[in-house]
Design an enzyme around this catalytic site. Structure first.
Site, PDB file in Angstrom:
ATOM      1  CB  CYS A   2      -0.933   0.084   1.200  1.00 29.15           C
ATOM      2  SG  CYS A   2      -1.995  -1.339   1.382  1.00 29.15           S
ATOM      3  NE  ARG A  27       4.542   1.973  -0.537  1.00 33.49           N
ATOM      4  CZ  ARG A  27       5.688   1.989   0.103  1.00 33.49           C
ATOM      5  NH1 ARG A  27       6.738   2.545  -0.448  1.00 33.49           N
ATOM      6  NH2 ARG A  27       5.802   1.462   1.297  1.00 33.49           N
ATOM      7  CD1 TRP A  74      -0.403  -5.997  -3.680  1.00 35.09           C
ATOM      8  CD2 TRP A  74      -0.174  -6.674  -1.566  1.00 35.09           C
ATOM      9  NE1 TRP A  74      -0.005  -7.295  -3.707  1.00 35.09           N
ATOM     10  CE2 TRP A  74       0.149  -7.742  -2.427  1.00 35.09           C
ATOM     11  CE3 TRP A  74      -0.098  -6.890  -0.194  1.00 35.09           C
ATOM     12  CZ2 TRP A  74       0.536  -9.002  -1.961  1.00 35.09           C
ATOM     13  CZ3 TRP A  74       0.288  -8.130   0.286  1.00 35.09           C
ATOM     14  CH2 TRP A  74       0.610  -9.171  -0.603  1.00 35.09           C
ATOM     15  CG  ASN A  98       2.281   0.602   3.890  1.00 29.74           C
ATOM     16  OD1 ASN A  98       2.021  -0.543   3.532  1.00 29.74           O
ATOM     17  ND2 ASN A  98       3.515   1.090   3.909  1.00 29.74           N
ATOM     18  N   GLY A  99       0.497  -1.476   5.842  1.00 37.47           N
ATOM     19  CA  GLY A  99       1.021  -2.431   6.810  1.00 37.47           C
ATOM     20  C   GLY A  99      -0.087  -3.325   7.335  1.00 37.47           C
ATOM     21  CD  GLU A 478      15.249 -12.773 -11.913  1.00 41.69           C
ATOM     22  OE1 GLU A 478      14.944 -13.233 -10.801  1.00 41.69           O
ATOM     23  OE2 GLU A 478      14.837 -11.671 -12.315  1.00 41.69           O
ATOM     24  CE  LYS A 482      11.501 -10.798 -13.120  1.00 42.61           C
ATOM     25  NZ  LYS A 482      12.609 -10.347 -12.344  1.00 42.61           N
ATOM     26  CD  GLU A 485       7.780 -10.976 -11.341  1.00 42.59           C
ATOM     27  OE1 GLU A 485       8.993 -10.960 -11.517  1.00 42.59           O
ATOM     28  OE2 GLU A 485       7.208 -10.297 -10.477  1.00 42.59           O
ATOM     29  CG  HIS A 501      17.731 -36.389  -7.423  1.00 43.30           C
ATOM     30  ND1 HIS A 501      18.197 -37.631  -7.073  1.00 43.30           N
ATOM     31  CD2 HIS A 501      18.796 -35.732  -7.955  1.00 43.30           C
ATOM     32  CE1 HIS A 501      19.486 -37.721  -7.368  1.00 43.30           C
ATOM     33  NE2 HIS A 501      19.873 -36.573  -7.908  1.00 43.30           N
ATOM     34  CE  LYS A 600      10.244  -2.166  -9.148  1.00 46.47           C
ATOM     35  NZ  LYS A 600      10.816  -3.362  -9.779  1.00 46.47           N
TER      36      LYS A 600
HETATM   37  C1  F6R Z   1      10.456 -10.094  -9.125  1.00 44.70           C
HETATM   38  C2  F6R Z   1      10.598  -9.028  -8.145  1.00 44.70           C
HETATM   39  C3  F6R Z   1      10.547  -9.387  -6.711  1.00 44.70           C
HETATM   40  C4  F6R Z   1      11.521  -8.514  -5.910  1.00 44.70           C
HETATM   41  C5  F6R Z   1      11.346  -8.777  -4.407  1.00 44.70           C
HETATM   42  C6  F6R Z   1      12.353  -8.012  -3.582  1.00 44.70           C
HETATM   43  O1  F6R Z   1      10.535  -9.602 -10.431  1.00 44.70           O
HETATM   44  O2  F6R Z   1      10.737  -7.892  -8.500  1.00 44.70           O
HETATM   45  O3  F6R Z   1      10.791 -10.733  -6.506  1.00 44.70           O
HETATM   46  O4  F6R Z   1      12.818  -8.815  -6.312  1.00 44.70           O
HETATM   47  O5  F6R Z   1      10.063  -8.427  -4.034  1.00 44.70           O
HETATM   48  O6  F6R Z   1      12.238  -6.644  -3.801  1.00 44.70           O
HETATM   49  P1  F6R Z   1      13.423  -5.651  -3.453  1.00 44.70           P
HETATM   50  O7  F6R Z   1      14.526  -5.945  -4.392  1.00 44.70           O
HETATM   51  O8  F6R Z   1      12.831  -4.294  -3.652  1.00 44.70           O
HETATM   52  O9  F6R Z   1      13.797  -5.925  -2.030  1.00 44.70           O
END
Ligand code: F6R
Length: 605
Positions: A2, A27, A74, A98-99, A478, A482, A485, A501, A600
């Site tokens: 949020c 957020r 969020w 927020n929280g 990774e 990607k 998500e 395994h 984000k």
């Molecule tokens: C995936 C992604 C998340 C962030 C994670 C940590 O694409 O962006 O997995 O990497 O939420 O976020 P930060 O780097 O801001 O601590």
């Protein structure tokens, strides 16, 4: 997660609240809302979904008032709908939050037993109703203070009051809250980025603190309600622009920016003339570092895992890696000769910030590798190594990942050299190789049209697998992260050697399997693992930097990235996977920059 904003001004605030909420949307984007105050009436507007919707509502029915609060949500407690959208208001107060209020159920039961009715399913409404009750006997600041004493959890709050029409109260415990200053106008915001278009003068509330804002002044109080003074900081200029320019999405813009962001990062740390790395002020004398512990979440964790391979190969330092949400609750044996490194794009991730706090409480030395240098994690660590990637807006992290890898590699080289784990020639050779990286990234980006074709293979797939060995294993993780998500397609990353395994059971005719196989010491072994997948009908997408490997008929798609020094190949191998996730998401009509259920900055645990 949020985002919250509050503005006290001498002019109407709703437009600036909307503009700030647009910045805060990274957020959370489940719902949006604002409340302004005019003639002692709280005027609340909310919508489910994006700030755009709220803007349309406001266009039809404008909100006046020189003081107001806003929120992007969020969802944690209660589904994302209008009723659960913030602000949550009573006759007397309006609250954005927020929280998480951990004891909200308990408080709710107690208030309901007194005949108080709730409208929403949120944890926030208990704050609104507790303050409303407290206001019967106390002034606003005391009422908020009394309420805070009853709350458990981690939160930041913004509150306006019907009968005290010139103030906003802000409070923080755990979640960050910034205060901004301008002429005839003051602000609170979840982060300085939300305030940047209005001011570059900011302060941060420390944990447990409160603030009272009017348009002319801001007062701060500690957790015992004693007045405190705050330093006013001047924010740095934005590195990188905040609009999409010619691109359709922030994500592709950020992918394409990577040659430049990696170059900027290298230029910040590497003295090209002297072929030396400018990293100084280690919090522990490098020779005395016993162990390095790398901690992060999600993509940042994947960069830690990649770096583990580098540190182990190049230095004599023992390395552990940890997921922050696990680290923070384990019984860790802290050691003052260990260096605890926190990796985070936003610098606000709640789990990473909490893990850092635990380290600080145990008096060990901490370093943060962050993109946002004004962030909580950067401010709380002993030593900060910024990644200089510029603002990253797409929810899926791309250029920040490459930035994290670049800084981790640079740190690893510097430590290896100082500790005499590598000699001067090797050190210089590695620096020269590193300097070639941005050009190689540029070349990788040219394969976008091939990747568009490859992406079609995923549109009707049931799932997918990403395989790699050595430092290609974190890149497989990774790539899978990607893809899942962005396109909501099940994707698993595995060490290729681990398939037999268990995961091999998942392979069936036509399942897309991405094999990441640079020409390194694992190459032949990865090829053998690939054959096992081919034998079971997996559809292979093969990514390599090996010029000699001919792509046979069993490989559905092959892609070559430029061959660089083996240490740097994980960086290049990431690019096709980022582009693949982007194009699959486009083909599936997914919202690339704002994937469902995500945000984000992950400021809840
Ligand atoms: C995936 C992604 C998340 C962030 C994670 C940590 O694409 O962006 O997995 O990497 O939420 O976020 P930060 O780097 O801001 O601590």
């Amino acid at each position: 997660m949020c985002g919250i904003i509050g503005i006290a001004s001498n002019k109407p605030v709703s437009i600036n609240i909307i503009n700030s909420l647009k910045k805060l949307e990274y957020r959370g984007y489940d719902s949006a809302g604002l409340a302004t105050l005019k003639d002692n009436i709280i005027n609340e507007k909310k919508c489910s979904g994006r700030v755009e919707e709220l803007e349309k509502i406001l266009f039809k029915t404008p909100s006046n008032g020189n003081i107001g609060i806003g929120h992007v949500r969020w969802a944690t407690h209660g589904i994302p709908n209008i009723v659960n959208a913030h602000p949550h208001s009573s006759e007397q107060v309006s609250v954005v939050h927020n929280g998480i209020i951990e004891n909200s159920d308990e408080i709710k039961k107690d208030l309901e037993s007194k005949g108080i009715k709730f409208k929403s399913q949120t944890d926030t409404e208990v704050v609104t109703l507790l303050i409303t009750e407290a206001l019967k006997a106390s002034k606003p600041l005391e009422s908020v203070f009394k309420t805070l004493k009853k709350l458990k959890g981690s939160f930041a709050l913004g509150i306006i009051f019907k009968n005290f029409s010139n103030i906003i109260i802000g409070a923080r415990r755990g979640s960050p809250l910034a205060v901004g200053y301008s002429k005839n106008e003051n602000y609170i915001g979840s982060d300085s980025y939300a305030l940047k278009s209005m001011t570059n003068k900011i302060s941060y509330l420390d944990d447990g603190e409160l603030c009272v804002l009017t348009k002319d002044e801001v007062s701060f109080y500690d957790s015992r309600l004693k007045k405190v003074n705050k330093k006013i900081l001047t924010m740095s200029e934005n590195e990188g622009s905040t609009d999409k320019g010619e691109y359709k999405h922030f994500m592709i813009k950020e992918i394409v920016e990577q040659p430049l962001t990696v170059k900027n990062c290298i230029d910040e740390y590497v003295d090209s003339l002297k072929k030396n790395i400018n990293i100084v002020n280690f919090p522990i004398e490098p020779q005395k570092i016993n162990k390095i512990i790398l901690i992060g979440c999600g993509t940042a964790y994947n960069s830690c895992l990649t770096a583990k391979y580098w540190f182990e190969e190049l230095t004599s330092i023992d390395v552990e890696i940890d997921i922050a949400s696990e680290f923070r609750y384990r019984k860790i044996k802290f050691n003052s000769n260990n260096l605890y490194i926190f990796v985070s794009q936003s610098g606000e991730t709640a789990d990473t910030a909490a893990a850092l706090d635990i380290c600080k409480k145990n008096n060990v030395k901490t370093c943060s590798i962050v993109n946002v240098i004004e962030s909580t994690i950067a401010r709380n660590s002993d030593w900060v190594l910024p990644i200089h990637a510029g603002i990253e807006i797409g929810v899926a992290s791309t250029k920040a990942f490459l930035g994290q890898l670049t800084v981790l590699y640079i740190l690893c080289l510097k430590l290896a050299f100082i500790r005499k784990d590598i000699d001067g020639n090797n050190y210089v050779k590695n620096i020269i190789n590193l300097k070639k990286l941005p050009e190689a990234i540029k070349t990788c980006l040219k394969s976008e049209s091939n990747i568009q074709l490859m992406a079609k293979e995923f549109v009707s797939a049931k799932g997918s697998m990403f395989l790699g060995r050595g430092s290609s294993y974190p890149i497989a993780l990774e790539g899978a992260l990607k893809l899942k998500e962005l396109s909501y397609l099940h994707a698993e990353g595995y060490p290729a050697g681990e398939m037999k395994h268990g995961p091999l059971a998942l392979i069936e005719e036509g399942l897309p399997v991405i094999v990441i196989a640079p020409k390194d010491k694992y190459f032949e072994k990865t090829i053998s693992n690939m054959q096992e997948v081919i034998a079971r009908g997996g559809k292979i997408i093969f990514i390599t930097d090996n010029k000699k490997e001919s792509l046979n008929e069993n490989i559905r798609f092959g892609l070559r990235v430029p061959h660089v020094d083996n240490f740097l190949s994980p960086v290049l191998l990431t690019l096709p996977l980022q582009m693949l996730a982007y194009h699959v998401a486009l083909l599936k009509n997914c919202d690339v920059d704002k994937p469902r259920n995500l945000a984000k900055s992950v400021t809840v645990e």
